[in-house]
Design a protein around this motif. Structure first.
Motif, mmCIF file in Angstrom:
data_model
loop_
_atom_site.group_PDB
_atom_site.id
_atom_site.type_symbol
_atom_site.label_atom_id
_atom_site.label_comp_id
_atom_site.label_asym_id
_atom_site.label_seq_id
_atom_site.Cartn_x
_atom_site.Cartn_y
_atom_site.Cartn_z
ATOM 1 N N GLY A 171 23.855 25.153 -75.204
ATOM 2 C CA GLY A 171 22.618 25.003 -74.029
ATOM 3 C C GLY A 171 21.782 26.108 -73.791
ATOM 4 O O GLY A 171 22.141 27.255 -74.114
ATOM 5 N N HIS A 172 20.592 25.605 -73.557
ATOM 6 C CA HIS A 172 19.589 26.513 -73.375
ATOM 7 C C HIS A 172 18.987 26.606 -71.973
ATOM 8 O O HIS A 172 19.039 25.477 -71.230
ATOM 9 C CB HIS A 172 18.382 26.285 -74.117
ATOM 10 C CG HIS A 172 16.984 26.884 -73.899
ATOM 11 N ND1 HIS A 172 15.659 26.347 -73.334
ATOM 12 C CD2 HIS A 172 16.849 28.246 -74.167
ATOM 13 C CE1 HIS A 172 15.049 27.565 -72.992
ATOM 14 N NE2 HIS A 172 15.417 28.492 -73.536
ATOM 15 N N SER A 173 18.805 27.679 -71.364
ATOM 16 C CA SER A 173 18.292 27.844 -70.038
ATOM 17 C C SER A 173 19.270 27.234 -68.898
ATOM 18 O O SER A 173 20.260 27.716 -68.919
ATOM 19 C CB SER A 173 16.912 27.453 -69.981
ATOM 20 O OG SER A 173 16.059 27.840 -68.753
ATOM 21 N N TYR A 190 25.467 29.515 -75.717
ATOM 22 C CA TYR A 190 24.489 29.674 -74.827
ATOM 23 C C TYR A 190 23.236 30.517 -75.241
ATOM 24 O O TYR A 190 23.378 31.503 -75.925
ATOM 25 C CB TYR A 190 25.307 30.588 -73.484
ATOM 26 C CG TYR A 190 26.210 29.871 -73.009
ATOM 27 C CD1 TYR A 190 26.026 29.068 -71.530
ATOM 28 C CD2 TYR A 190 27.511 29.898 -73.218
ATOM 29 C CE1 TYR A 190 27.023 28.708 -70.900
ATOM 30 C CE2 TYR A 190 28.816 29.367 -72.625
ATOM 31 C CZ TYR A 190 28.408 28.679 -71.415
ATOM 32 O OH TYR A 190 29.483 28.011 -70.812
ATOM 33 N N GLY A 206 16.942 22.753 -71.135
ATOM 34 C CA GLY A 206 16.746 22.905 -69.848
ATOM 35 C C GLY A 206 15.536 22.619 -69.070
ATOM 36 O O GLY A 206 14.990 21.523 -69.391
ATOM 37 N N ALA A 217 20.732 31.343 -71.628
ATOM 38 C CA ALA A 217 21.255 30.269 -70.453
ATOM 39 C C ALA A 217 21.956 30.735 -69.323
ATOM 40 O O ALA A 217 22.551 31.664 -69.269
ATOM 41 C CB ALA A 217 22.165 29.248 -71.305
ATOM 42 N N SER A 226 20.260 24.632 -68.838
ATOM 43 C CA SER A 226 21.606 23.703 -69.532
ATOM 44 C C SER A 226 22.858 24.036 -69.533
ATOM 45 O O SER A 226 23.984 23.668 -69.877
ATOM 46 C CB SER A 226 21.189 22.798 -70.516
ATOM 47 O OG SER A 226 20.925 23.856 -71.760
ATOM 48 N N GLY A 227 22.734 25.723 -69.550
ATOM 49 C CA GLY A 227 24.061 26.338 -69.417
ATOM 50 C C GLY A 227 24.960 25.996 -68.469
ATOM 51 O O GLY A 227 26.285 25.943 -68.435
#
Length: 257
Positions: free
Chosen positions: A95-97, A117, A41, A120, A99-100
């Motif tokens: 995905g983190h943060s 997630y 992210g 995220a 990037s969800g």
């Protein structure tokens, strides 16, 4: 052969075998999808997944960490789609943060069989995430974002306190030193699709998060019907609790087939 050398060799071999067995026992058993694509992210790059990557590779998974350009949402989704296209079979997309948003959009790719997630964003199709976030108390990190023209970043104080608050100070400063600025246009994007409506989903809530409100995380996880775990961690649970995050991904892989 000298008896002493023979006995010493047997002992050394037994010790090596025991250590190897112990190491393998600490890794999660993996069945199902063999590919994992990780997306980072804001305020970071693909190396933020390093601790998780080491553990997933030790478990026999094929892992790729996407370098998110942090320019616009379409650019970011395209970067993930290019990596997904290279996968040779079922793939878990993580995905983190921020990037969800990417996971939610790119997760419709036919290679993707499960979504994970990590603290995220998880918007619905065409949803205004900013408006959704405003229905919950603003996280402290929001006040620490500063802009140089169209590029945004976290101040050092906010990064250390609100983004990486449960990391050793030396590690947090190292991450701050490689912080990647994001373009303002990135925040204006909306997802056209919500992959979590049709794909098995998993969510790791960070209960001490000062970057995305934990209540908002729980709301999004419940709305998507995700298998949910809670971690007493800052926004960077993937670094402060890599074993917990790593163990969640093979669970997603098993559900994917």
């Amino acid at each position: 052969m000298n008896r002493r050398k023979f006995t010493t060799g047997m002992v050394a071999g037994a010790i090596t075998a025991a250590l190897a067995a112990r190491a393998n026992a600490t890794q999660p058993a993996v069945t199902g999808a063999r590919n994992v694509v990780l997306v980072h992210g804001l305020f970071a790059d693909g190396s933020c997944w390093s601790e998780v990557i080491l553990r997933l590779q030790a478990a026999g998974l094929n892992v790729t960490s996407v370098q998110n350009p942090l320019t616009t949402l379409p650019d970011a989704v395209a970067s993930a789609q290019r990596v997904l296209a290279r996968q040779d079979g079922p793939t878990v997309l993580v995905g983190h943060s921020f990037s969800g948003m990417i996971v939610t959009e790119a997760g419709t790719n036919p290679n993707v069989t499960a979504l994970v997630y990590v603290a995220a964003r998880a918007p619905d199709a065409e949803e205004d995430y900013t408006a959704l976030a405003k229905t919950f108390p603003a996280p402290p990190a929001s006040a620490g974002i500063v802009f140089d023209g169209d590029e945004g970043r976290l101040t050092e104080e906010a990064f250390l306190r609100d983004f990486a608050g449960d990391l050793p100070i030396a590690k947090a400063r190292e991450l701050f030193a490689v912080q990647v600025p994001f373009h303002k246009d990135l925040l204006a994007g909306k997802t056209a699709h919500a992959a979590w409506r049709s794909k098995p989903s998993f969510y790791a809530v960070s209960t001490q998060d000062r970057t995305i409100n934990p209540g908002l995380q729980r709301y999004m996880a419940k709305r998507m019907g995700a298998t949910t775990i809670e971690i007493e961690a800052s926004h960077l649970s993937l670094i402060s609790h890599p074993d917990v995050i790593t163990n969640l991904i093979p669970r997603a892989a098993k559900q994917a087939v």
